[in-house]
Every structure is written in structure tokens, then in C-alpha cells.
Motif scaffolding. Structure first.
Motif, mmCIF file in Angstrom:
data_model
loop_
_atom_site.group_PDB
_atom_site.id
_atom_site.type_symbol
_atom_site.label_atom_id
_atom_site.label_comp_id
_atom_site.label_asym_id
_atom_site.label_seq_id
_atom_site.Cartn_x
_atom_site.Cartn_y
_atom_site.Cartn_z
ATOM 1 N N TRP A 172 28.411 -0.714 4.957
ATOM 2 C CA TRP A 172 29.645 -1.020 4.252
ATOM 3 C C TRP A 172 30.765 -0.204 4.872
ATOM 4 O O TRP A 172 30.594 0.966 5.179
ATOM 5 C CB TRP A 172 29.516 -0.683 2.766
ATOM 6 N N THR A 173 31.917 -0.801 5.046
ATOM 7 C CA THR A 173 33.050 -0.112 5.665
ATOM 8 C C THR A 173 34.157 0.191 4.660
ATOM 9 O O THR A 173 35.145 0.814 5.010
ATOM 10 C CB THR A 173 33.634 -0.950 6.821
ATOM 11 N N GLY A 174 33.984 -0.221 3.423
ATOM 12 C CA GLY A 174 35.033 -0.053 2.420
ATOM 13 C C GLY A 174 34.922 1.209 1.604
ATOM 14 O O GLY A 174 35.729 1.445 0.733
ATOM 15 N N GLY A 220 34.902 -3.919 -1.966
ATOM 16 C CA GLY A 220 36.105 -4.592 -1.506
ATOM 17 C C GLY A 220 36.112 -6.104 -1.606
ATOM 18 O O GLY A 220 35.566 -6.780 -0.757
ATOM 19 N N GLN A 234 38.813 -8.788 -1.364
ATOM 20 C CA GLN A 234 40.222 -8.968 -1.036
ATOM 21 C C GLN A 234 40.791 -10.274 -1.595
ATOM 22 O O GLN A 234 41.993 -10.392 -1.770
ATOM 23 C CB GLN A 234 40.429 -8.946 0.495
ATOM 24 N N ASP A 257 35.489 -8.581 3.093
ATOM 25 C CA ASP A 257 35.040 -8.438 4.480
ATOM 26 C C ASP A 257 34.776 -6.972 4.850
ATOM 27 O O ASP A 257 34.990 -6.564 5.981
ATOM 28 C CB ASP A 257 36.056 -9.057 5.443
ATOM 29 N N THR A 258 34.287 -6.187 3.904
ATOM 30 C CA THR A 258 34.065 -4.771 4.185
ATOM 31 C C THR A 258 32.586 -4.487 4.473
ATOM 32 O O THR A 258 32.026 -3.496 4.007
ATOM 33 C CB THR A 258 34.549 -3.899 3.016
ATOM 34 N N ARG A 282 36.237 -11.549 10.159
ATOM 35 C CA ARG A 282 36.972 -11.002 9.021
ATOM 36 C C ARG A 282 37.812 -12.103 8.369
ATOM 37 O O ARG A 282 37.991 -13.167 8.928
ATOM 38 C CB ARG A 282 37.919 -9.874 9.481
#
Length: 195
Positions: free
Chosen positions: A131-133, A139, A141, A158-159, A194
């Protein structure tokens, strides 16, 4: 300890000193016996103050524990019941209005949807993911109605990055269809790239 003027030289000396440190003159004032009597009286006075505070505190605790709170009258109980009913009706009206507005409904449903959606998205990945969020926020959006009449929503984000068969991580967009009535995920979908 206070400072006083010496009667002989005018220098400053402690009230506890028996003689002036500047000129050596013997201080005329209370004797050591008088001083010890005064200190004993001060100790007794302090003990009396402490005892008084303790007695007041005990009296307060006894008073509070022996005088229970007043029971509400039948009129007060009826007024509370009416106020609760009015608040419940107002909440139902607010919920009904919110269910027609996508932003309001999503804001209300998202806390319940976040965890189950996250777990369902993780299960749908073929390889490793990250996970990048952040730790807590997965996340979302974007949002859209899946079925407005039943309150079902699709959350889009898109996280996440998913590992491909070569070991490289690629960004993905995910959709999570959520049913707030059953508090369950209907379906999740992952797309390359993304939003």
C-alpha cells in the motif's frame, strides 16, 4: 527568614542571628527560649490546619455518600422520552436525506467499508502487494453509485502497487463495490495504472 537592620551599625542581619555579623553587637530581641516556643506554636497551628482540611474532606464525602442524587419525576422521564423520540426521528430524516446525496452517503459509509474493502483487494492480488497511501488510509479517491436505491456504493482508489511475475511493482487502480446494509463487499476489481 527576614532581614533586619542592626541597631548598632545599621548592617543587615537575619532575624535568627544572635549577633550582627558586621560589628558583633548582640541582638536584642526574642530569646532562644521564646523562639523555640514560637516555633512550637507554629507547628501546632500547622497541624491544626491540616486536621481541619481532613475533617472538612471527610465531612464532604460523608455528606455526598448519604445524600443520593434525586430521582427524576414522571414528568422529567416523559420529557426525556419525547426528546429521545424527536432526536431519533430527526436522525432518520437526516439519514434519508444523506442516502440521496452520494458525497454524504459515502462519507458516512466509508469508515465501515475501508477495512473489508482493503482485505478483499489484498485477496484479489496474484502476487505480493504494498500500500502506498499510508498505514491506515487505503485511499478512495473517487466514488460512484452502484445502486442508489439500495445505497450500494463503488469506492475507487489507486494507492496500491502489485508485484508482477518479474518481481517489479506496478501501480494499480482498484474498485470495491460495497453494500452498507449487509456491511459486506460485493466485488473488487483491479486495473493496471493509476486513476
Amino acid at each position: 527568614m527576614a532581614l533586619i537592620k542592626c541597631s548598632e551599625c545599621g548592617g543587615k542581619l537575619s532575624t535568627k542571628a544572635n549577633s550582627c555579623p558586621h560589628c558583633g553587637a548582640v541582638r536584642i530581641g526574642e530569646s532562644l527560649e521564646d523562639q523555640s516556643v514560637r516555633e512550637a506554636k507554629e507547628r501546632i497551628s500547622h497541624k491544626r490546619k491540616v486536621l481541619f482540611v481532613i475533617v472538612v474532606c471527610v465531612a464532604f464525602v460523608v455528606f455526598v455518600s448519604t445524600h443520593p442524587a434525586k430521582e427524576p419525576t414522571d414528568l422529567e422521564k416523559a420529557q426525556d422520552a419525547i426528546a429521545a423520540d424527536v432526536a431519533m426521528e430527526r436522525q432518520k430524516a437526516d439519514d434519508a436525506a444523506c442516502a440521496k446525496d452520494l458525497q454524504c452517503w459515502a462519507k458516512k459509509v466509508e469508515p465501515d467499508a475501508s477495512y473489508p474493502c482493503k482485505k478483499a483487494i489484498e485477496k484479489s492480488t496474484e502476487f505480493a502487494f504494498r500500500w502506498t497511501g499510508g498505514l491506515v488510509d487505503i485511499g478512495f479517491q473517487q466514488i460512484r453509485w452502484l445502486d442508489q436505491s439500495s445505497g450500494k456504493i463503488t469506492f475507487i482508489g489507486d494507492t496500491i502497487e502489485v508485484q508482477n511475475m518479474y518481481g517489479a511493482y506496478e501501480p494499480r487502480t482498484y474498485e470495491c463495490d460495497y453494500d452498507p446494509a449487509t456491511k459486506s463487499v460485493i466485488k473488487t476489481t483491479l486495473y493496471h495504472g493509476r486513476i
